[in-house]
Design an enzyme around this catalytic site. Structure first.
Site, PDB file in Angstrom:
ATOM      1  N   TYR A 230      77.114  64.286  64.515  1.00 18.58           N
ATOM      2  CA  TYR A 230      78.200  65.234  64.243  1.00 18.58           C
ATOM      3  C   TYR A 230      78.203  66.349  65.277  1.00 18.58           C
ATOM      4  O   TYR A 230      77.214  66.598  65.968  1.00 18.58           O
ATOM      5  CB  TYR A 230      78.103  65.799  62.824  1.00 18.58           C
ATOM      6  CG  TYR A 230      76.997  66.806  62.601  1.00 18.58           C
ATOM      7  CD1 TYR A 230      77.216  68.167  62.798  1.00 18.58           C
ATOM      8  CD2 TYR A 230      75.730  66.403  62.170  1.00 18.58           C
ATOM      9  CE1 TYR A 230      76.197  69.098  62.588  1.00 18.58           C
ATOM     10  CE2 TYR A 230      74.715  67.318  61.952  1.00 18.58           C
ATOM     11  CZ  TYR A 230      74.960  68.672  62.166  1.00 18.58           C
ATOM     12  OH  TYR A 230      73.956  69.595  61.959  1.00 18.58           O
ATOM     13  N   CYS A 231      79.352  67.021  65.376  1.00 14.86           N
ATOM     14  CA  CYS A 231      79.520  68.154  66.280  1.00 14.86           C
ATOM     15  C   CYS A 231      80.635  69.037  65.725  1.00 14.86           C
ATOM     16  O   CYS A 231      81.016  68.894  64.564  1.00 14.86           O
ATOM     17  CB  CYS A 231      79.826  67.688  67.706  1.00 14.86           C
ATOM     18  SG  CYS A 231      81.333  66.717  67.850  1.00 14.86           S
ATOM     19  N   THR A 232      81.168  69.930  66.519  1.00 15.18           N
ATOM     20  CA  THR A 232      82.152  70.897  66.020  1.00 15.18           C
ATOM     21  C   THR A 232      83.458  70.243  65.607  1.00 15.18           C
ATOM     22  O   THR A 232      83.922  70.406  64.472  1.00 15.18           O
ATOM     23  CB  THR A 232      82.435  71.970  67.086  1.00 15.18           C
ATOM     24  OG1 THR A 232      81.210  72.577  67.481  1.00 15.18           O
ATOM     25  CG2 THR A 232      83.378  73.042  66.548  1.00 15.18           C
TER      26      THR A 232
ATOM     27  N   ILE B  53      82.707  69.040  62.160  1.00 10.94           N
ATOM     28  CA  ILE B  53      82.457  69.999  61.078  1.00 10.94           C
ATOM     29  C   ILE B  53      83.758  70.594  60.561  1.00 10.94           C
ATOM     30  O   ILE B  53      83.928  70.802  59.352  1.00 10.94           O
ATOM     31  CB  ILE B  53      81.522  71.118  61.571  1.00 10.94           C
ATOM     32  CG1 ILE B  53      80.177  70.543  62.008  1.00 10.94           C
ATOM     33  CG2 ILE B  53      81.322  72.189  60.500  1.00 10.94           C
ATOM     34  CD1 ILE B  53      79.379  71.468  62.901  1.00 10.94           C
TER      35      ILE B  53
END
Length: 355
Positions: free
Chosen positions: A199-201, A228
């Site tokens: 996952y990341c932004t 996110i």
């Protein structure tokens, strides 16, 4: 021929933005697709977005587009029409709408052509970025977060992880994405039989990271759809418990969106509970660090007494001190090593491998 870049000072542009009365919406989006002529695509899109009064930062490369922008609410439909028609691959592209937003996130439109839309350092002709892991929606994320045979992997930088992350997520400690990719493969080597959730932004880094893991032989690879930002939006809309704790760091004036009420970070100067990032006010530093209100007043927004003393010197003396170190002290400096050496923060203990 129209001017295809800004010629007005940042100070004036920021003043104009702050004086606007029309509400704005902060949006991010990305798409991996082939652009045959990135410069021509960039110039054409710049003219159209400027007409919609879009502000923000957009990167374009042969591999696609990556954008963080703000759009006047009364121009939002026009903006979507422009974007969706810019290329068949962009038709109905998902737009990540900011969770906390006053519309004052950007004050200039900057569009740049780059080699990659995210710097990955991959130089392997056999790598297929289109072969990505499976997307996960919020309810699926929550189910996997409770699964002991699943490892969540944070593909963001140290300063992002510090203020917020998924519960028990593995941090890949690095200043850059290009360094993280091979590190993630090594750290997860003993977890090849587990589910790997990247996952990341907003999704752009974890999507490519999922392809990189598959390229290196991992089988059960997933990534959070929309990152996110989209996870939090879906979870809140559906009344799901939040598995992400803390704040989501964002790359604009806000520097963060509150996801949960948890404050998991600390002031880098006094250790008080705090998760508010700032840049050192010393023009010769601009170090990114966490500072509580008490220390902000004590140090006048600086990261150290040295920077505070330097900031109070006559301008000519400041320039003389900065001479020769400018290249290493760019605005928005995010180096973990510099943070630790400047503020004497010990390096955190990091697991060598995923359990």
């Amino acid at each position: 021929m129209p001017v295809l870049h800004n010629r007005i000072s940042n100070e004036e542009l920021k003043a104009r933005m702050l004086a606007e009365t029309e509400p704005r919406t902060t949006v991010s989006f990305y798409k991996y697709f082939t652009i045959d002529d990135p410069k021509a695509f960039r110039d054409r899109l710049y003219i159209q977005l400027e007409q919609c009064k879009v502000l923000g930062r957009i990167y374009i490369a042969t591999e696609g587009i990556n954008a963080q922008i703000s759009v006047p609410n009364n121009q939002f439909d026009a903006f979507k029409a422009v974007l969706f028609s810019a290329h068949p691959a962009l038709d109905q592209i998902r737009l990540n709408i900011a969770l906390e937003d006053d519309g004052k996130s950007f004050w200039v439109l900057r569009m740049k052509v780059r080699e990659r839309i995210v710097a990955d350092g991959i130089d392997d002709p056999t790598f297929n970025p289109a072969n990505v892991g499976q997307y996960l929606k919020a309810d699926q994320v929550n189910a996997m977060a409770d699964d002991p045979d699943t490892v969540f992997v944070d593909m963001r930088n140290h300063y992002e992880y510090e203020v917020g992350h998924f519960e028990n997520a593995l941090e890949v400690p690095s200043d850059t994405f290009r360094e993280q990719l091979p590190m993630a493969v090594e750290m997860l080597d003993e977890a090849r039989d587990k589910n790997i959730v990247m996952y990341c932004t907003g999704g752009i880094r974890c999507e490519k990271a999922s392809a990189y893991m598959l390229h290196h032989g991992f089988k059960n690879v997933y990534h959070v759809e929309g990152g996110i930002i989209e996870y939090a939006r879906q979870a809140k809309a559906q009344g799901l418990p939040l598995k992400f704790i803390g704040k989501n760091f964002v790359f604009d004036e806000r520097m963060g969106e509150r996801i949960s009420d948890d404050v998991i970070a600390h002031c880098h100067q006094c250790g008080a509970s705090c998760d508010s990032h700032t840049n050192c006010r010393n023009e010769g530093c601009h170090l990114l660090f966490i500072q509580c209100p008490t220390c902000a007043a004590k140090y006048e927004g600086c990261c150290s007494t040295q920077c505070l003393d330097e900031m109070k010197l006559p301008l000519e003396e400041q320039r003389a001190i900065r001479s020769g170190r400018e290249n290493g002290m760019k605005i928005f400096n995010k180096s973990k090593g510099l943070l630790q050496s400047t503020l004497h923060i010990p390096a955190p203990e990091v697991k060598d491998k995923a359990e």
